[in-house]
Design a protein around this motif. Structure first.
Motif, PDB file in Angstrom:
ATOM      1  N   ALA A  24      27.893 -30.527  27.838  1.00 28.15           N
ATOM      2  CA  ALA A  24      26.814 -31.367  28.947  1.00 28.15           C
ATOM      3  C   ALA A  24      26.237 -30.464  29.856  1.00 28.15           C
ATOM      4  O   ALA A  24      24.895 -30.624  30.045  1.00 28.15           O
ATOM      5  CB  ALA A  24      27.799 -32.508  29.557  1.00 28.15           C
ATOM      6  N   LYS A  25      26.934 -29.472  30.584  1.00 27.04           N
ATOM      7  CA  LYS A  25      26.417 -28.645  31.518  1.00 27.04           C
ATOM      8  C   LYS A  25      25.093 -27.781  30.871  1.00 27.04           C
ATOM      9  O   LYS A  25      24.192 -27.668  31.512  1.00 27.04           O
ATOM     10  CB  LYS A  25      27.400 -27.811  31.993  1.00 27.04           C
ATOM     11  CG  LYS A  25      28.307 -28.458  33.155  1.00 27.04           C
ATOM     12  CD  LYS A  25      27.683 -28.492  34.384  1.00 27.04           C
ATOM     13  CE  LYS A  25      28.416 -28.417  35.458  1.00 27.04           C
ATOM     14  NZ  LYS A  25      27.590 -28.733  36.729  1.00 27.04           N
ATOM     15  N   LEU A  26      25.544 -27.230  29.820  1.00 28.26           N
ATOM     16  CA  LEU A  26      24.540 -26.433  28.980  1.00 28.26           C
ATOM     17  C   LEU A  26      23.303 -27.196  28.680  1.00 28.26           C
ATOM     18  O   LEU A  26      22.283 -26.667  28.948  1.00 28.26           O
ATOM     19  CB  LEU A  26      25.025 -25.840  27.691  1.00 28.26           C
ATOM     20  CG  LEU A  26      26.240 -24.660  27.762  1.00 28.26           C
ATOM     21  CD1 LEU A  26      26.829 -24.405  26.601  1.00 28.26           C
ATOM     22  CD2 LEU A  26      25.779 -23.427  28.374  1.00 28.26           C
ATOM     23  N   MET A  27      23.491 -28.345  28.070  1.00 28.64           N
ATOM     24  CA  MET A  27      22.508 -29.230  27.618  1.00 28.64           C
ATOM     25  C   MET A  27      21.388 -29.554  28.812  1.00 28.64           C
ATOM     26  O   MET A  27      20.589 -29.642  28.783  1.00 28.64           O
ATOM     27  CB  MET A  27      22.755 -30.474  27.094  1.00 28.64           C
ATOM     28  CG  MET A  27      23.531 -30.222  25.897  1.00 28.64           C
ATOM     29  SD  MET A  27      22.158 -29.793  24.445  1.00 28.64           S
ATOM     30  CE  MET A  27      22.711 -27.968  24.216  1.00 28.64           C
ATOM     31  N   LEU A  28      22.338 -29.915  30.072  1.00 30.57           N
ATOM     32  CA  LEU A  28      21.304 -30.339  31.267  1.00 30.57           C
ATOM     33  C   LEU A  28      20.647 -29.148  31.934  1.00 30.57           C
ATOM     34  O   LEU A  28      19.625 -29.367  32.459  1.00 30.57           O
ATOM     35  CB  LEU A  28      22.489 -30.846  32.266  1.00 30.57           C
ATOM     36  CG  LEU A  28      22.165 -31.246  33.596  1.00 30.57           C
ATOM     37  CD1 LEU A  28      21.240 -32.316  33.336  1.00 30.57           C
ATOM     38  CD2 LEU A  28      23.114 -31.474  34.781  1.00 30.57           C
ATOM     39  N   ASN A  29      21.349 -27.741  31.781  1.00 25.69           N
ATOM     40  CA  ASN A  29      20.634 -26.960  32.566  1.00 25.69           C
ATOM     41  C   ASN A  29      19.788 -25.864  31.837  1.00 25.69           C
ATOM     42  O   ASN A  29      19.071 -25.066  32.536  1.00 25.69           O
ATOM     43  CB  ASN A  29      21.820 -26.013  33.316  1.00 25.69           C
ATOM     44  CG  ASN A  29      22.354 -26.906  34.578  1.00 25.69           C
ATOM     45  OD1 ASN A  29      21.718 -27.500  35.237  1.00 25.69           O
ATOM     46  ND2 ASN A  29      23.804 -27.184  34.207  1.00 25.69           N
TER      47      ASN A  29
ATOM     48  N   ASP B 100      17.085 -25.189  28.384  1.00 23.50           N
ATOM     49  CA  ASP B 100      16.283 -25.391  27.029  1.00 23.50           C
ATOM     50  C   ASP B 100      16.987 -24.247  26.003  1.00 23.50           C
ATOM     51  O   ASP B 100      16.728 -23.135  26.335  1.00 23.50           O
ATOM     52  CB  ASP B 100      14.781 -25.507  27.320  1.00 23.50           C
ATOM     53  CG  ASP B 100      14.476 -26.703  27.801  1.00 23.50           C
ATOM     54  OD1 ASP B 100      15.146 -27.471  27.682  1.00 23.50           O
ATOM     55  OD2 ASP B 100      13.344 -26.435  28.670  1.00 23.50           O
ATOM     56  N   PHE B 101      17.054 -24.736  24.729  1.00 23.70           N
ATOM     57  CA  PHE B 101      17.401 -23.725  23.748  1.00 23.70           C
ATOM     58  C   PHE B 101      16.320 -23.704  22.892  1.00 23.70           C
ATOM     59  O   PHE B 101      15.838 -24.503  22.381  1.00 23.70           O
ATOM     60  CB  PHE B 101      18.781 -23.907  23.140  1.00 23.70           C
ATOM     61  CG  PHE B 101      20.122 -23.961  24.178  1.00 23.70           C
ATOM     62  CD1 PHE B 101      20.534 -22.671  24.316  1.00 23.70           C
ATOM     63  CD2 PHE B 101      20.499 -25.057  24.602  1.00 23.70           C
ATOM     64  CE1 PHE B 101      21.582 -22.776  25.455  1.00 23.70           C
ATOM     65  CE2 PHE B 101      21.374 -24.938  25.737  1.00 23.70           C
ATOM     66  CZ  PHE B 101      22.027 -23.774  25.929  1.00 23.70           C
ATOM     67  N   ALA B 102      16.126 -22.049  22.326  1.00 18.68           N
ATOM     68  CA  ALA B 102      15.043 -22.059  21.094  1.00 18.68           C
ATOM     69  C   ALA B 102      15.632 -21.077  20.297  1.00 18.68           C
ATOM     70  O   ALA B 102      16.513 -20.061  20.715  1.00 18.68           O
ATOM     71  CB  ALA B 102      13.942 -21.748  21.571  1.00 18.68           C
ATOM     72  N   LEU B 103      15.214 -20.957  19.175  1.00 18.75           N
ATOM     73  CA  LEU B 103      15.373 -19.866  18.300  1.00 18.75           C
ATOM     74  C   LEU B 103      14.525 -18.519  19.092  1.00 18.75           C
ATOM     75  O   LEU B 103      13.520 -18.826  19.229  1.00 18.75           O
ATOM     76  CB  LEU B 103      14.871 -19.949  17.011  1.00 18.75           C
ATOM     77  CG  LEU B 103      15.643 -21.068  16.002  1.00 18.75           C
ATOM     78  CD1 LEU B 103      14.634 -21.421  14.734  1.00 18.75           C
ATOM     79  CD2 LEU B 103      16.974 -20.416  15.466  1.00 18.75           C
TER      80      LEU B 103
ATOM     81  N   VAL C 214      20.415 -16.959  20.340  1.00 18.52           N
ATOM     82  CA  VAL C 214      19.483 -17.998  21.022  1.00 18.52           C
ATOM     83  C   VAL C 214      18.892 -17.666  22.242  1.00 18.52           C
ATOM     84  O   VAL C 214      19.238 -16.803  22.962  1.00 18.52           O
ATOM     85  CB  VAL C 214      20.509 -19.165  21.115  1.00 18.52           C
ATOM     86  CG1 VAL C 214      21.456 -18.922  22.389  1.00 18.52           C
ATOM     87  CG2 VAL C 214      19.837 -20.384  21.356  1.00 18.52           C
ATOM     88  N   VAL C 215      17.762 -18.222  22.547  1.00 18.45           N
ATOM     89  CA  VAL C 215      16.932 -17.986  23.719  1.00 18.45           C
ATOM     90  C   VAL C 215      17.509 -19.353  24.590  1.00 18.45           C
ATOM     91  O   VAL C 215      16.880 -20.328  24.434  1.00 18.45           O
ATOM     92  CB  VAL C 215      15.468 -17.929  23.548  1.00 18.45           C
ATOM     93  CG1 VAL C 215      14.844 -17.647  24.717  1.00 18.45           C
ATOM     94  CG2 VAL C 215      15.305 -16.454  22.775  1.00 18.45           C
ATOM     95  N   ALA C 216      17.979 -19.098  26.049  1.00 17.40           N
ATOM     96  CA  ALA C 216      18.262 -19.951  26.780  1.00 17.40           C
ATOM     97  C   ALA C 216      17.338 -19.871  27.957  1.00 17.40           C
ATOM     98  O   ALA C 216      17.750 -18.871  28.589  1.00 17.40           O
ATOM     99  CB  ALA C 216      19.875 -20.045  27.076  1.00 17.40           C
TER     100      ALA C 216
END
Ligand code: HEM
Length: 143
Positions: free
Chosen positions: A101-106, A108-111, A136-138
């Motif tokens: 949840a912390k990762l999703m909230l903070n 955006d993830f992309a290839l 992954v690009v965060a």
């Protein structure tokens, strides 16, 4: 998380068991003292139990709320089952949910540029881990 645990159970062969009495499983005789390995990984990809088993489809658990990972549904046992099943289920799920949840909230993830799809290949081992590191690009996002 349920779908990730189905496709990538952390301990794919669980912990070995030894039979304490002669028994028969699916027509096979298992004498006392036999070491038995339970392939939770293969069971969770069994096409007789799962529709399109190789597909990552978290929605399958939205409709099928009766299948749970606590060891009572033998088609889905990422934490094992029985009296030697994992005692850390509640703690593990809480920590994993919190981290996710912390990762999703903070972020955006992309290839990464040029990559066509996620590489989810597993390496062989007694515990599951990725064959190649995750690329992954965060990007931090404001919440
Ligand atoms: C996603 C996280 C976790 C997964 C997928 C997992 C999975 C498993 C599995 C498959 C087993 C073997 C069960 C069997 O053979 O029937 C096991 C055993 C065990 N797990 Fe976990 N586990 C996780 C997290 C934890 C945590 C957080 C703890 C402790 C805080 C824990 C403590 C244990 C212990 C002590 C055993 C041995 C139980 C026994 O032999 O009686 N696990 N776990």
């Amino acid at each position: 998380m349920k779908e990730s645990l189905r496709l990538h159970p952390s301990i794919p062969l669980l912990v070995p068991r030894e039979s304490t009495q002669d028994t028969k499983v699916m027509g096979y005789n298992i004498p006392t003292g036999t070491q038995v390995m339970v392939n939770a990984w293969a069971i969770a990809r069994d096409p007789k139990e799962w529709e399109n088993p190789e597909e990552f489809n978290p929605e399958r658990f939205f409709n099928n709320t009766e299948v749970d990972f606590r060891g009572f549904n033998f088609e889905y046992i990422p934490f094992g089952a029985g009296r030697r099943g994992c005692p850390g289920i509640t703690f593990a799920m809480a920590v994993n949910e919190f981290a996710l949840a912390k990762l999703m909230l903070n972020f955006d993830f992309a290839l990464p540029i040029g990559a066509k799809d996620w590489d989810l290949l597993e390496a062989v081992g007694s515990t599951v881990h990725k064959k190649y590191p995750l690329l992954v690009v965060a990007t931090p996002c404001s919440s």
